[in-house]
Design a protein around this motif. Sequence first.
Motif, PDB file in Angstrom:
ATOM      1  N   TYR A   1      52.509 -16.956   1.546  1.00 40.05           N
ATOM      2  CA  TYR A   1      52.360 -18.203   0.799  1.00 40.05           C
ATOM      3  C   TYR A   1      52.055 -17.905  -0.667  1.00 40.05           C
ATOM      4  O   TYR A   1      51.493 -16.871  -1.002  1.00 40.05           O
ATOM      5  N   SER A   2      52.453 -18.845  -1.497  1.00 36.54           N
ATOM      6  CA  SER A   2      52.117 -18.707  -2.912  1.00 36.54           C
ATOM      7  C   SER A   2      50.635 -18.984  -3.072  1.00 36.54           C
ATOM      8  O   SER A   2      50.018 -19.644  -2.258  1.00 36.54           O
ATOM      9  N   GLN A   3      50.051 -18.457  -4.086  1.00 35.71           N
ATOM     10  CA  GLN A   3      48.608 -18.579  -4.271  1.00 35.71           C
ATOM     11  C   GLN A   3      48.198 -20.025  -4.503  1.00 35.71           C
ATOM     12  O   GLN A   3      48.946 -20.824  -5.044  1.00 35.71           O
ATOM     13  N   TYR A   4      47.008 -20.340  -4.069  1.00 35.82           N
ATOM     14  CA  TYR A   4      46.424 -21.639  -4.386  1.00 35.82           C
ATOM     15  C   TYR A   4      44.984 -21.392  -4.789  1.00 35.82           C
ATOM     16  O   TYR A   4      44.392 -20.396  -4.449  1.00 35.82           O
TER      17      TYR A   4
ATOM     18  N   PHE B   1      47.291 -17.027  21.815  1.00 29.60           N
ATOM     19  CA  PHE B   1      47.672 -16.975  20.407  1.00 29.60           C
ATOM     20  C   PHE B   1      46.428 -16.919  19.532  1.00 29.60           C
ATOM     21  O   PHE B   1      45.412 -17.561  19.818  1.00 29.60           O
ATOM     22  N   THR B   2      46.535 -16.168  18.429  1.00 32.43           N
ATOM     23  CA  THR B   2      45.438 -16.048  17.477  1.00 32.43           C
ATOM     24  C   THR B   2      45.976 -16.257  16.070  1.00 32.43           C
ATOM     25  O   THR B   2      46.974 -15.630  15.690  1.00 32.43           O
ATOM     26  N   ILE B   3      45.303 -17.119  15.309  1.00 32.63           N
ATOM     27  CA  ILE B   3      45.678 -17.327  13.910  1.00 32.63           C
ATOM     28  C   ILE B   3      44.710 -16.559  13.026  1.00 32.63           C
ATOM     29  O   ILE B   3      43.502 -16.529  13.281  1.00 32.63           O
ATOM     30  N   SER B   4      45.247 -15.925  12.017  1.00 36.61           N
ATOM     31  CA  SER B   4      44.401 -15.182  11.091  1.00 36.61           C
ATOM     32  C   SER B   4      45.068 -15.182   9.726  1.00 36.61           C
ATOM     33  O   SER B   4      46.234 -15.562   9.584  1.00 36.61           O
ATOM     34  N   LYS B   5      44.318 -14.750   8.736  1.00 33.88           N
ATOM     35  CA  LYS B   5      44.870 -14.729   7.377  1.00 33.88           C
ATOM     36  C   LYS B   5      44.292 -13.559   6.607  1.00 33.88           C
ATOM     37  O   LYS B   5      43.115 -13.234   6.731  1.00 33.88           O
ATOM     38  N   ASP B   6      45.128 -12.950   5.822  1.00 33.11           N
ATOM     39  CA  ASP B   6      44.699 -11.933   4.881  1.00 33.11           C
ATOM     40  C   ASP B   6      44.980 -12.483   3.487  1.00 33.11           C
ATOM     41  O   ASP B   6      46.127 -12.463   3.022  1.00 33.11           O
ATOM     42  N   HIS B   7      43.924 -13.000   2.858  1.00 28.06           N
ATOM     43  CA  HIS B   7      44.149 -13.655   1.570  1.00 28.06           C
ATOM     44  C   HIS B   7      44.560 -12.665   0.494  1.00 28.06           C
ATOM     45  O   HIS B   7      45.291 -13.021  -0.432  1.00 28.06           O
ATOM     46  N   ALA B   8      44.135 -11.415   0.633  1.00 28.93           N
ATOM     47  CA  ALA B   8      44.518 -10.391  -0.349  1.00 28.93           C
ATOM     48  C   ALA B   8      46.021 -10.177  -0.345  1.00 28.93           C
ATOM     49  O   ALA B   8      46.608  -9.767  -1.351  1.00 28.93           O
ATOM     50  N   LYS B   9      46.653 -10.434   0.812  1.00 33.48           N
ATOM     51  CA  LYS B   9      48.101 -10.273   0.941  1.00 33.48           C
ATOM     52  C   LYS B   9      48.820 -11.621   0.905  1.00 33.48           C
ATOM     53  O   LYS B   9      50.037 -11.670   1.111  1.00 33.48           O
ATOM     54  N   ASN B  10      48.097 -12.708   0.699  1.00 28.13           N
ATOM     55  CA  ASN B  10      48.686 -14.052   0.714  1.00 28.13           C
ATOM     56  C   ASN B  10      49.505 -14.279   1.982  1.00 28.13           C
ATOM     57  O   ASN B  10      50.617 -14.824   1.930  1.00 28.13           O
ATOM     58  N   THR B  11      48.974 -13.869   3.114  1.00 29.19           N
ATOM     59  CA  THR B  11      49.728 -13.945   4.360  1.00 29.19           C
ATOM     60  C   THR B  11      48.902 -14.566   5.474  1.00 29.19           C
ATOM     61  O   THR B  11      47.762 -14.176   5.708  1.00 29.19           O
ATOM     62  N   LEU B  12      49.503 -15.529   6.170  1.00 28.42           N
ATOM     63  CA  LEU B  12      48.955 -16.149   7.374  1.00 28.42           C
ATOM     64  C   LEU B  12      49.690 -15.561   8.568  1.00 28.42           C
ATOM     65  O   LEU B  12      50.904 -15.377   8.520  1.00 28.42           O
ATOM     66  N   TYR B  13      48.954 -15.248   9.638  1.00 23.87           N
ATOM     67  CA  TYR B  13      49.551 -14.621  10.819  1.00 23.87           C
ATOM     68  C   TYR B  13      49.363 -15.492  12.057  1.00 23.87           C
ATOM     69  O   TYR B  13      48.411 -16.269  12.164  1.00 23.87           O
ATOM     70  N   LEU B  14      50.275 -15.323  12.997  1.00 19.61           N
ATOM     71  CA  LEU B  14      50.101 -15.878  14.328  1.00 19.61           C
ATOM     72  C   LEU B  14      50.432 -14.764  15.317  1.00 19.61           C
ATOM     73  O   LEU B  14      51.595 -14.404  15.484  1.00 19.61           O
TER      74      LEU B  14
END
Length: 136
Positions: free
Chosen positions: A24-27, A72-85
């Motif tokens: 995702y683009s930064q917010y 299913f598990t949702i997670s995010k790495d904000h340093a990489k601007n990436t959301l995971y499932l």
Amino acid sequence: QVHLVESGGGSVQAGGSLTLSCVYSQYSYRAIMGWFRQVPGKEREGIAAREGIAAIDNDSKTVVADSAKGRFTISKDHAKNTLYLQMNDLKPEDTAIYYCAAELGSAFYSDADARRKLAADLYSFWGRGTQVTVSS
């Protein structure tokens, strides 16, 4: 404006695993982000969502739909601007196009509110989706 690009879909056998990614683009302020799926002829279904404030949200609140709980598990790495499932123990009924979505300026105000925010119509920004096919 938030731009979202999903990847990681594919074909697997029942019982297998896949990890979807959404870049995702930064917010710069509060938002909620989620994963949804849709099959032809059916409404878009909320799978999992998480809230967070951009700078400190690697451990934010999450909600998972009953159909995905325990698998299913949702997670995010904000340093990489990436959301995971992370999807484990996949079943043929998990076959769908999976979408990443975001809604700016929102948060989870209670557990009930978090479950309510699995509704697709609450989200303004969407990726184009990635196909997941699970064979029996």
